[in-house]
Design a protein around this motif. Structure first.
Motif, PDB file in Angstrom:
ATOM      1  N   LEU A 173     -31.151  -8.749  10.683  1.00  0.00           N
ATOM      2  CA  LEU A 173     -31.514 -10.019  11.334  1.00  0.00           C
ATOM      3  C   LEU A 173     -30.689 -10.220  12.593  1.00  0.00           C
ATOM      4  CD1 LEU A 173     -31.979 -12.652   8.534  1.00  0.00           C
ATOM      5  CD2 LEU A 173     -33.597 -12.039  10.297  1.00  0.00           C
ATOM      6  N   LEU A 174     -29.396  -9.917  12.470  1.00  0.00           N
ATOM      7  CA  LEU A 174     -28.501 -10.057  13.618  1.00  0.00           C
ATOM      8  C   LEU A 174     -28.928  -9.122  14.739  1.00  0.00           C
ATOM      9  CD1 LEU A 174     -25.877 -11.469  14.560  1.00  0.00           C
ATOM     10  CD2 LEU A 174     -24.665  -9.430  13.853  1.00  0.00           C
ATOM     11  N   TYR A 175     -29.261  -7.895  14.309  1.00  0.00           N
ATOM     12  CA  TYR A 175     -29.682  -6.905  15.301  1.00  0.00           C
ATOM     13  C   TYR A 175     -30.956  -7.380  16.009  1.00  0.00           C
ATOM     14  CZ  TYR A 175     -31.595  -2.682  17.292  1.00  0.00           C
ATOM     15  OH  TYR A 175     -32.119  -1.779  18.160  1.00  0.00           O
ATOM     16  N   SER A 176     -31.925  -7.868  15.184  1.00  0.00           N
ATOM     17  CA  SER A 176     -33.183  -8.331  15.784  1.00  0.00           C
ATOM     18  C   SER A 176     -32.914  -9.494  16.716  1.00  0.00           C
ATOM     19  CB  SER A 176     -34.172  -8.802  14.727  1.00  0.00           C
ATOM     20  OG  SER A 176     -34.124  -8.000  13.639  1.00  0.00           O
ATOM     21  N   PHE A 177     -32.029 -10.367  16.240  1.00  0.00           N
ATOM     22  CA  PHE A 177     -31.719 -11.530  17.050  1.00  0.00           C
ATOM     23  C   PHE A 177     -31.101 -11.107  18.390  1.00  0.00           C
ATOM     24  CE2 PHE A 177     -28.521 -14.733  18.259  1.00  0.00           C
ATOM     25  CZ  PHE A 177     -29.377 -15.773  18.534  1.00  0.00           C
ATOM     26  N   MET A 178     -30.123 -10.186  18.261  1.00  0.00           N
ATOM     27  CA  MET A 178     -29.445  -9.713  19.480  1.00  0.00           C
ATOM     28  C   MET A 178     -30.402  -8.954  20.372  1.00  0.00           C
ATOM     29  SD  MET A 178     -25.736  -8.644  18.107  1.00  0.00           S
ATOM     30  CE  MET A 178     -25.163  -8.081  19.681  1.00  0.00           C
ATOM     31  N   HIS A 179     -31.264  -8.176  19.695  1.00  0.00           N
ATOM     32  CA  HIS A 179     -32.252  -7.403  20.461  1.00  0.00           C
ATOM     33  C   HIS A 179     -33.182  -8.339  21.232  1.00  0.00           C
ATOM     34  CE1 HIS A 179     -34.540  -3.932  21.448  1.00  0.00           C
ATOM     35  NE2 HIS A 179     -35.658  -4.480  21.005  1.00  0.00           N
ATOM     36  N   ARG A 180     -33.602  -9.409  20.498  1.00  0.00           N
ATOM     37  CA  ARG A 180     -34.469 -10.388  21.146  1.00  0.00           C
ATOM     38  C   ARG A 180     -33.746 -11.066  22.299  1.00  0.00           C
ATOM     39  NH1 ARG A 180     -38.993 -13.125  18.694  1.00  0.00           N
ATOM     40  NH2 ARG A 180     -39.962 -11.663  17.295  1.00  0.00           N
ATOM     41  N   MET A 181     -32.476 -11.404  22.022  1.00  0.00           N
ATOM     42  CA  MET A 181     -31.678 -12.054  23.058  1.00  0.00           C
ATOM     43  C   MET A 181     -31.578 -11.160  24.284  1.00  0.00           C
ATOM     44  SD  MET A 181     -30.446 -15.054  22.426  1.00  0.00           S
ATOM     45  CE  MET A 181     -28.935 -15.233  23.326  1.00  0.00           C
ATOM     46  N   GLN A 182     -31.357  -9.893  23.957  1.00  0.00           N
ATOM     47  CA  GLN A 182     -31.195  -8.926  25.051  1.00  0.00           C
ATOM     48  C   GLN A 182     -32.492  -8.766  25.838  1.00  0.00           C
ATOM     49  OE1 GLN A 182     -29.217  -5.500  23.738  1.00  0.00           O
ATOM     50  NE2 GLN A 182     -29.311  -4.511  25.687  1.00  0.00           N
ATOM     51  N   MET A 183     -33.592  -8.708  25.041  1.00  0.00           N
ATOM     52  CA  MET A 183     -34.895  -8.575  25.694  1.00  0.00           C
ATOM     53  C   MET A 183     -35.168  -9.794  26.558  1.00  0.00           C
ATOM     54  SD  MET A 183     -37.169  -6.693  22.843  1.00  0.00           S
ATOM     55  CE  MET A 183     -38.646  -7.528  23.231  1.00  0.00           C
ATOM     56  N   TYR A 184     -34.781 -10.944  25.981  1.00  0.00           N
ATOM     57  CA  TYR A 184     -34.973 -12.173  26.710  1.00  0.00           C
ATOM     58  C   TYR A 184     -34.147 -12.140  27.999  1.00  0.00           C
ATOM     59  CZ  TYR A 184     -33.997 -16.983  28.039  1.00  0.00           C
ATOM     60  OH  TYR A 184     -33.798 -18.109  28.764  1.00  0.00           O
ATOM     61  N   GLN A 185     -32.878 -11.641  27.838  1.00  0.00           N
ATOM     62  CA  GLN A 185     -31.984 -11.551  29.001  1.00  0.00           C
ATOM     63  C   GLN A 185     -32.558 -10.620  30.053  1.00  0.00           C
ATOM     64  OE1 GLN A 185     -28.142 -10.416  27.694  1.00  0.00           O
ATOM     65  NE2 GLN A 185     -27.314 -12.449  27.937  1.00  0.00           N
ATOM     66  N   VAL A 186     -33.044  -9.459  29.558  1.00  0.00           N
ATOM     67  CA  VAL A 186     -33.619  -8.465  30.486  1.00  0.00           C
ATOM     68  C   VAL A 186     -34.813  -9.077  31.201  1.00  0.00           C
ATOM     69  CG1 VAL A 186     -34.858  -6.276  30.585  1.00  0.00           C
ATOM     70  CG2 VAL A 186     -32.775  -6.452  29.244  1.00  0.00           C
ATOM     71  N   ALA A 187     -35.666  -9.765  30.372  1.00  0.00           N
ATOM     72  CA  ALA A 187     -36.864 -10.377  30.956  1.00  0.00           C
ATOM     73  C   ALA A 187     -36.461 -11.431  31.972  1.00  0.00           C
ATOM     74  CB  ALA A 187     -37.711 -10.992  29.857  1.00  0.00           C
ATOM     75  N   ARG A 188     -35.410 -12.224  31.584  1.00  0.00           N
ATOM     76  CA  ARG A 188     -34.956 -13.273  32.491  1.00  0.00           C
ATOM     77  C   ARG A 188     -34.389 -12.661  33.779  1.00  0.00           C
ATOM     78  NH1 ARG A 188     -29.666 -16.041  31.086  1.00  0.00           N
ATOM     79  NH2 ARG A 188     -29.122 -14.078  32.084  1.00  0.00           N
ATOM     80  N   ASP A 189     -33.547 -11.605  33.585  1.00  0.00           N
ATOM     81  CA  ASP A 189     -32.965 -10.923  34.759  1.00  0.00           C
ATOM     82  C   ASP A 189     -34.064 -10.367  35.636  1.00  0.00           C
ATOM     83  OD1 ASP A 189     -30.589 -11.544  33.759  1.00  0.00           O
ATOM     84  OD2 ASP A 189     -29.964  -9.506  33.211  1.00  0.00           O
TER      85      ASP A 189
END
Ligand code: ADP
Length: 676
Positions: free
Chosen positions: A283-299
């Motif tokens: 769950l943490l990994y998915s969450f972080m992955h999502r966060m990261q994806m979100y960050q990448v998308a935002r960047d």
């Protein structure tokens, strides 16, 4: 932009921590569980131990009492009835016997109780018992008249058990034996209760012999269990070993047991613990992955927005730059579409036409010229050929007219589709005026030149007439007064005659000079080498006289020129080379050839004669210019090189000299290539 990899470190650490915690808790739980189990096993073993010990002791004591009571009766009664009463009563009040028998003095089992279960033992003689231990025990009882307890044996009634023999001695006389038989299985079941086997496995040993077991198999009995309680049961000199082990430890191997495979709760605990760790980490990994994806998308989005802003800014700057560039240009610049309708204009156009931008945009480009048809044709030509160069038009201004030269080219959109044309007009009114003025000036100049040349020609011609008269009269004077003329007079007459001849030569040269350009012949192709050779033949006497070595380069190209004039050029150059070779020159030499300079033929005549100082390089090509050194060298009018220059220039070429006094001179010339 770089795609960052999903951060797996933190979930991994969390997973390891949680898993570790689970294992620690699981182990703690296991140990705790084991401890409880151990204690429970120990307590139970103690209970069983006490119960069995008490029970057997009690039963043996009861048999002892029975034997005592039997012999204590007065008068004695060793009847079957009494035996039966005793046996029934004991059986009823002291359950746990396999049998209570009476053995006669000869060692035969005569009476058995209960008969049904023990019928097989009836009338068996103890002396013939198959088990040695039994025979020996019985013999001891016989001999010592004391009770004996046999070791455990396989009972003839079935199962394992032991027997006790209580001698009945009355008045010192042996009356037989009370024989109590115990089936260990029955004893254990009676004293422990069946329920115990739901929880434990149990084994009883007499010495090394297994006399009872429940729940064990052989292999496991040999294993060294961590949870196993052992007790020793003592009664009447006998020692049994009790081993008790919790039932849950039945795994086929230690590892399985260690892992708690037998204990579902423990296993479940471990399983759920690990599952929980994995789940939480995932769950943490998915969450972080999502966060990261979100960050990448935002960047990415931010980057794109910035890029777009930058691009827009650049476009704006470019537009401003273009507009400024267009506006800085004083020339009229317009863009028009494929119908010739104006799309945009600059200040230059506004000034030139005297209209506002709004008035101009949307109108026809051709309407602002004195010849709209030609202007429209020019506009359409741009779209046909992609561009138009130096297209001349006259622009109608605010009460004035401007001659303009248009340069236009099409421009395309991103797909490569032509969307319009860009036209830049250059005001060439002044240029045209200057050109016209120049033409007029050139015309005037050439008229004057012609006039001058005609004048020179006629003057030269006219001058020849008095010269002829002078020469004629000098001749007449010699003829008529030849013998009367003194030596001094003759000298003066010769001066006059020479001067007249010189004058004639000068006039002839001048006449020749004035003819160049006026009297032309047709240009044609001929061999340069051929001309040179012909001329050298004429000059042969002088060449020989001075011992000059002449070298003509091989493969000289053909010439396209007015042949006679060209011969004149070469004649003058060769004559000069011979003339100015220098009297004291030890090895006089003349070279004729051609060089290639940037694809152009440069002809040369080189001598190693007296040479020319640099200050005279220009002057020698002027009319009647002779250098002081030339005067010593020989005759000349000083017009030869002027003629050369004029002929060469008339042929579109140029002539020049390089030289060093005392070392020689090289005369170079070019002529225009043949034009077809
Ligand atoms: P000229 O009749 O004197 O030869 P040109 O016009 O042919 O007249 O030459 C002009 C002058 O240039 C000459 O008087 C001479 O001083 C100089 N000159 C021409 N050719 C040569 C040469 N090959 N070497 C040295 N001087 C030369």
């Amino acid at each position: 932009m770089k795609n960052r990899p999903a951060n797996i470190i933190l979930p991994l650490i969390i997973f390891l921590c949680l898993s570790g915690l689970t294992v620690v808790l699981w182990q703690d739980y296991t140990e705790h569980d084991e401890e409880i189990m151990r204690r429970h096993t120990e307590t139970t073993a103690e209970q069983i131990h006490m119960r069995l010990e008490d029970f057997i002791e009690e039963r043996l004591s009861s048999l002892e009492v029975l034997a005592d009571r039997w012999v204590e009766r007065r008068p004695p009664d060793f009847s079957y009835t009494r035996y039966r009463q005793f046996a029934e009563t004991y059986f009823k009040h002291y359950p746990g016997f396999q049998a209570i028998n009476w053995v006669d003095t000869d060692g035969f089992i005569r009476w058995v109780y209960p008969e049904k279960q023990n019928y097989a033992a009836k009338d068996k003689n103890m002396h013939n018992h198959p088990e040695t231990a039994v025979r020996e025990s019985f013999a001891r009882a016989e001999k010592d008249r004391t009770y004996v307890i046999t070791p455990c044996i396989t009972l003839c009634q079935g199962g394992i058990g032991f027997a006790s023999y209580w001698p009945l001695v009355y008045d010192g006389k042996m009356q037989g034996y009370i024989n109590g038989v115990f089936n260990i299985s029955s004893v254990v079941k009676l004293r422990t209760g069946e329920n115990i086997f739901d929880e434990f496995r149990l084994a009883l040993y007499e010495g090394d012999r297994l006399i009872y077991q429940h729940g064990f198999d052989k292999e496991l009995m040999a294993s060294n269990r961590s949870v196993r309680a052992t007790r020793e049961i003592h009664f009447r000199g006998k020692t049994w070993r009790l081993e008790l082990e919790p039932l849950r430890i039945t795994a086929k191997n230690e590892l399985a047991a260690y892992l708690g495979l037998e204990n579902p709760t423990r296993l479940m605990f471990l399983f759920f613990g690990l599952m929980l760790s994995t789940g939480l980490s995932f769950l943490l990994y998915s969450f972080m992955h999502r966060m990261q994806m979100y960050q990448v998308a935002r960047d990415q989005a931010l980057y794109e927005v910035n890029e777009r802003k930058r691009a827009e800014q650049e476009i704006q700057n470019l537009q401003l730059y273009n507009r400024r560039l267009i506006e800085t240009n004083l020339d009229p610049l317009v863009t028009f579409d494929q119908k010739g309708i104006i799309l945009d204009v600059n200040e230059g156009t506004i000034k030139a036409t005297g209209r506002t931008r709004e008035e101009l945009i949307g109108t026809l480009f051709a309407d602002y010229f004195t010849d709209p048809e030609k202007a429209h044709k020019g506009a359409m030509l741009v779209f046909e050929s992609g561009e138009v160069r130096d297209y001349e038009l006259v622009m109608k201004g605010d009460g004035s007219e401007t001659i303009v030269s248009y340069n236009a080219s099409v421009y395309k959109d991103q797909t490569g589709q032509v969307v319009g044309a860009f036209a830049a007009a250059r005001n060439i009114t002044d240029q045209r005026r200057l050109e016209q003025e120049r033409q007029v000036f050139i015309k005037e100049l050439s008229d004057k030149n012609e006039e001058l040349e005609t004048f020179v020609y006629s003057v030269s011609h006219d001058l020849k007439t008095p010269l002829v008269t002078i020469e004629g009269f000098i001749g007449a004077m010699r003829e008529d007064f030849g013998n009367q003329i003194s030596e001094d007079q003759e000298k003066y007459i010769k001066y006059m005659s020479d001067a007249a001849l010189k004058m004639e030569a000068l006039i002839n040269d001048l006449l020749e000079f004035s003819r160049i350009g006026r009297m032309t012949e047709k240009k044609r192709k001929f061999s340069f080498a051929g001309i040179v050779k012909e001329l050298l033949k004429t000059l042969q006497p002088q060449i020989q006289a001075r011992g000059i070595e002449v070298d003509i380069q091989e493969d000289l190209p053909d010439i396209y020129a007015e042949k006679k004039r060209f011969i004149q050029v070469m004649e003058n150059l060769l004559t000069n080379a011979v003339k100015y070779i220098g009297k004291e020159n030890p090895c006089p030499r003349i070279d004729i050839g051609v060089q290639d300079r940037n694809g152009q033929n440069v002809f040369f005549v080189r001598d190693n004669g007296i040479g020319i100082e640099e200050i005279y390089f220009e002057k020698i090509f002027q009319v009647f210019q002779r250098l002081p050194s030339a005067k010593k060298a020989g005759e000349g009018t000083g017009i030869g090189l002027a003629i050369v220059k004029r002929i060469i220039e008339h042929h579109g070429g140029s002539v020049w000299v390089t030289s060093k006094p005392g070392e020689g001179s090289t005369f170079f010339f070019t002529i225009k290539h043949q034009q077809f």
